[in-house]
Motif scaffolding. Structure first.
Motif, short mmCIF file in Angstrom:
data_model
loop_
_atom_site.label_atom_id
_atom_site.label_comp_id
_atom_site.label_asym_id
_atom_site.label_seq_id
_atom_site.Cartn_x
_atom_site.Cartn_y
_atom_site.Cartn_z
N TYR A 57 -22.11 33.93 -1.75
CA TYR A 57 -22.61 34.86 -0.45
C TYR A 57 -21.75 35.02 0.68
O TYR A 57 -21.34 36.18 1.08
CB TYR A 57 -23.88 34.04 -0.12
CG TYR A 57 -24.63 34.70 1.43
CD1 TYR A 57 -25.38 35.92 1.41
CD2 TYR A 57 -24.40 33.91 2.63
CE1 TYR A 57 -25.72 36.51 2.58
CE2 TYR A 57 -24.94 34.44 3.84
CZ TYR A 57 -25.56 35.57 3.91
OH TYR A 57 -26.11 36.21 5.02
N ASN A 58 -21.29 33.94 0.99
CA ASN A 58 -20.22 34.01 2.29
C ASN A 58 -19.21 34.81 2.04
O ASN A 58 -18.57 35.63 2.70
CB ASN A 58 -19.65 32.51 2.57
CG ASN A 58 -20.79 31.78 3.41
OD1 ASN A 58 -21.64 32.44 4.15
ND2 ASN A 58 -20.84 30.49 3.28
N ARG A 61 -20.20 38.42 1.92
CA ARG A 61 -20.19 39.00 3.45
C ARG A 61 -18.93 39.42 4.01
O ARG A 61 -18.76 40.48 4.57
CB ARG A 61 -20.91 37.93 4.36
CG ARG A 61 -22.32 37.57 3.84
CD ARG A 61 -23.60 38.40 4.42
NE ARG A 61 -23.48 38.99 5.73
CZ ARG A 61 -24.02 38.62 6.70
NH1 ARG A 61 -24.70 37.61 6.74
NH2 ARG A 61 -23.83 39.20 7.93
N LEU A 73 -27.83 41.63 2.47
CA LEU A 73 -27.94 40.59 1.28
C LEU A 73 -28.15 39.39 2.39
O LEU A 73 -27.82 39.01 3.41
CB LEU A 73 -26.81 40.44 0.65
CG LEU A 73 -26.57 39.46 -0.45
CD1 LEU A 73 -27.46 39.99 -1.61
CD2 LEU A 73 -25.44 39.19 -1.09
N LYS A 74 -29.14 38.51 1.85
CA LYS A 74 -29.57 37.48 2.38
C LYS A 74 -29.27 36.08 1.47
O LYS A 74 -29.21 36.22 0.31
CB LYS A 74 -31.19 37.46 2.49
CG LYS A 74 -31.57 38.50 3.44
CD LYS A 74 -31.47 38.53 4.70
CE LYS A 74 -31.89 39.32 5.75
NZ LYS A 74 -30.97 40.29 6.41
N PRO A 75 -29.02 34.96 1.99
CA PRO A 75 -28.54 33.65 1.08
C PRO A 75 -29.75 33.64 0.35
O PRO A 75 -29.42 33.15 -0.97
CB PRO A 75 -28.72 32.70 2.24
CG PRO A 75 -28.66 33.20 3.66
CD PRO A 75 -28.93 34.70 3.42
N ASP A 77 -31.29 35.76 -1.44
CA ASP A 77 -31.24 36.71 -2.45
C ASP A 77 -30.07 36.29 -3.57
O ASP A 77 -30.33 36.27 -4.90
CB ASP A 77 -30.65 38.14 -2.08
CG ASP A 77 -31.65 38.87 -1.03
OD1 ASP A 77 -32.87 38.47 -1.18
OD2 ASP A 77 -31.24 39.56 -0.16
N VAL A 78 -29.05 35.55 -2.86
CA VAL A 78 -28.08 35.18 -4.00
C VAL A 78 -28.66 33.90 -4.57
O VAL A 78 -28.26 33.72 -5.95
CB VAL A 78 -26.71 34.78 -3.10
CG1 VAL A 78 -25.56 34.31 -3.88
CG2 VAL A 78 -26.17 36.03 -2.37
N ASN A 116 -23.64 45.45 -0.17
CA ASN A 116 -23.93 44.28 -0.35
C ASN A 116 -25.29 44.00 -0.15
O ASN A 116 -25.67 43.53 0.96
CB ASN A 116 -22.93 43.42 0.81
CG ASN A 116 -22.86 42.07 0.38
OD1 ASN A 116 -22.97 41.82 -0.77
ND2 ASN A 116 -22.87 41.17 1.41
#
Length: 184
Positions: A57-58, A61, A73-75, A77-78, A116
């Protein structure tokens, strides 16, 4: 009252100056010991589903920001994508024993205008991710000689994740491929 300028680390037992030797006077470990334990904790954390997902995720981003891509995108989601994959590559269908062998891939690459977003990500093995690069999914799948059943499963998965029908997803992937051929 005398000001204390040195302190003993409870881990390595060395006496060091508080200024520069400790992150703050209340910490028990010196800077070097803090770094060693943090690295070990991160290695352990990255072997978990949540840790791998957050690392991905990071990274996504940072890359999205570099390309100026839309980023919703949200944490969660990943984490959900990694959990849904259950250790299986979305492209070749291979099962991986280690979560660290899996990576986050953007179906439409940032370099091709991809976003993203939750509906543009898949979890795949490192090998497929490297071979796919920024290619459109169908071009990659056909070039890689991935069998038809695996391609069909991947398209069903993409359709399901985006709330589209199989036919709508195929049409979108065909349009994406045609756009990229034209831009080529």
């Amino acid at each position: 009252m005398t000001e204390v300028t040195e302190k003993q680390c409870t881990r390595c037992e060395e006496t060091k100056p508080i200024e520069g030797g400790f992150y703050n006077p209340r910490r028990a470990y010196c800077v070097e010991c803090e770094r060693e334990t943090a690295a070990a904790r991160m290695r352990k954390h990255n072997k978990t589903l949540k840790g791998r997902a957050m690392t991905s995720y990071n990274r996504a981003r940072r890359t999205a920001a570099k390309f100026g891509a839309v980023d919703t995108l949200k944490p969660l989601d990943v984490v959900a994508a990694f959990a849904f994959a259950d250790g299986t590559c979305a492209y070749c269908g291979e099962q991986s024993e280690k979560i660290t062998d899996l990576q986050l891939d953007h179906v439409v690459a940032f370099s091709r205008g991809g976003e993203n977003t939750a509906d543009n990500i898949r979890v795949c093995c490192r090998s497929c991710n490297m071979r796919k690069g920024s290619k459109p999914f169908l071009s990659f799948a056909l070039e890689s000689k991935i069998d038809a059943d695996t391609i069909r499963r991947a398209i069903y998965s993409m359709a399901s994740a985006t709330g589209r029908t199989y036919a709508e997803m195929v049409a979108e992937l065909m349009r994406e491929g045609a756009r990229n051929e034209k831009d080529g």
